[in-house]
Design an enzyme around this catalytic site. Structure first.
Site, PDB file in Angstrom:
ATOM      1  N   HIS A 199       0.344   3.641  -4.886  1.00  0.00           N
ATOM      2  CA  HIS A 199       1.125   3.541  -4.371  1.00  0.00           C
ATOM      3  C   HIS A 199       2.075   3.347  -4.964  1.00  0.00           C
ATOM      4  CE1 HIS A 199       0.541   2.649   0.094  1.00  0.00           C
ATOM      5  NE2 HIS A 199      -0.012   1.831  -0.668  1.00  0.00           N
ATOM      6  N   ALA A 205      -0.198  -3.656   0.789  1.00  0.00           N
ATOM      7  CA  ALA A 205      -0.716  -2.911   0.056  1.00  0.00           C
ATOM      8  C   ALA A 205      -0.046  -2.344  -1.342  1.00  0.00           C
ATOM      9  CB  ALA A 205      -1.063  -1.508   0.159  1.00  0.00           C
ATOM     10  N   ASN A 253       4.848   1.111   5.069  1.00  0.00           N
ATOM     11  CA  ASN A 253       5.859   0.383   5.269  1.00  0.00           C
ATOM     12  C   ASN A 253       6.743  -0.500   3.698  1.00  0.00           C
ATOM     13  OD1 ASN A 253       5.727  -1.431   8.180  1.00  0.00           O
ATOM     14  ND2 ASN A 253       3.646  -0.349   7.551  1.00  0.00           N
TER      15      ASN A 253
END
Ligand SMILES: NC(=O)C1=CN([C@@H]2O[C@H](COP(=O)(O)OP(=O)(O)OC[C@H]3O[C@@H](n4cnc5c(N)ncnc54)[C@H](OP(=O)(O)O)[C@@H]3O)[C@@H](O)[C@H]2O)C=CC1
Ligand SMILES: O=C([O-])CC(=O)C(=O)O
Length: 268
Positions: free
Chosen positions: A220, A126, A191
């Site tokens: 993120h 991601a 992750n």
């Protein structure tokens, strides 16, 4: 020359299903999906039917007709199956990179890959930009920070929250600390933080997790510096409709890796 590769998949949830369908729809010229495996036999059977492949009952059956295993299941699968997959002569594509925060597991997989002459591929997932972070770490010692922002429903259920639901009416910074503590507390959410720490070779990578009610995206942001390069990577992507913890872009990054492996030109 790349020849048609037999790929099989562990984990038939939100992202695994997306990857299996993508393999059939857009990569069928280069990959044959030879089997799928899931803890829930009915999930594997349903996906196998949709994608015209085998639902396997166990790892041995999956490995019996595969050159590459794609993990879209969770860190425990990397831990329990990783070495066996490599020793069997298959490459291993890992989405649940959080498992590699365990240094013993990481070196066991590295050793197994080396002995078998196979590869472990860690996808951008991601996030994105793992190549930049790795390049920076090659140049000079690199420091990194990752800030993860998601809606409460994308974070609720994490072990760190000990069953408490996050507030639906206010923004809360719920975690600030190390990557190891973050992946223990949020194994299905960070992750990307472990990937950041590994690619930048910065075990002291700081992780901040914030819950924002009403937020539509999973966001993120990585800030990394090495005295020569300063980089800011910011990715906002929609949660998967079948699992709000995960961004569908992570499944796309698996498909993109496979596309690159098969292509004459590799955009690294
Ligand atoms: N690198 C990255 O950027 C990202 C990584 N991820 C990782 O990808 C994983 C998959 O995500 P997602 O598809 O959304 O998760 P889901 O929970 O939707 O799917 C995971 C599937 O794997 C199955 N599974 C779990 N353990 C095993 C096992 N031992 N053997 C076979 N199947 C198993 C689950 O079964 P059951 O439901 O019974 O547990 C479930 O069907 C996440 O767990 C996370 O670790 C996710 C997003 C981004
Ligand atoms: O998909 C995402 O937004 C990121 C994620 O869950 C993870 O890194 O584990």
């Amino acid at each position: 020359m790349f020849t048609m590769k037999k790929a099989a998949l562990i984990g038939c949830g939100a992202l695994g299903s997306f990857v299996a369908h993508g393999l059939k729809k857009i990569l069928s010229g280069d990959y044959e999906l030879t089997g799928v495996l899931d803890l829930r036999a009915e999930a594997a059977q349903e996906l196998a039917k949709e994608c015209d492949t085998r639902a396997c009952a166990n790892l041995d059956e999956l490995l019996s007709d595969a050159e590459m295993i794609i993990e879209t299941a969770g860190g425990e699968v990397v831990r329990t199956y990783g070495e066996t997959v490599l020793n069997s002569g298959c490459d291993l594509v890992i989405l649940s990179v959080g498992a590699l925060s365990d240094k013993n597991l990481k070196s066991a997989l590295e050793n197994a890959a080396r002995s078998a002459g196979k590869k472990v591929y860690v996808v951008n997932g991601a996030l994105g930009g793992l190549d930049v972070l790795q390049t920076m770490s090659m140049m000079a010692p690199t420091t990194a920070l990752i800030s993860i922002t998601k809606a409460p429903e994308s974070l609720n259920g994490a072990p760190f929250l000990e069953g408490k639901g996050l507030p639906e009416n206010k923004t809360v910074k719920i975690f600030e600390g190390s990557v190891d503590d973050a992946i223990r507390g949020f194994p299905k959410n960070v992750n990307v933080a472990v990937a950041t720490a590994l690619a930048s070779n910065c075990p002291d990578t700081k992780v901040i997790i914030t819950s924002v009610p009403g937020m539509k995206d999973n966001k993120h942001c990585v800030h990394a510096e090495n005295g020569i390069i300063t980089t800011d990577i910011s990715i906002s992507s929609l949660p998967d409709p079948d699992n709000p913890k995960s961004s569908t872009s992570a499944a796309w990054s698996v498909l993109n890796l496979l596309k690159n492996l098969a292509a004459p030109v590799f955009y690294y």
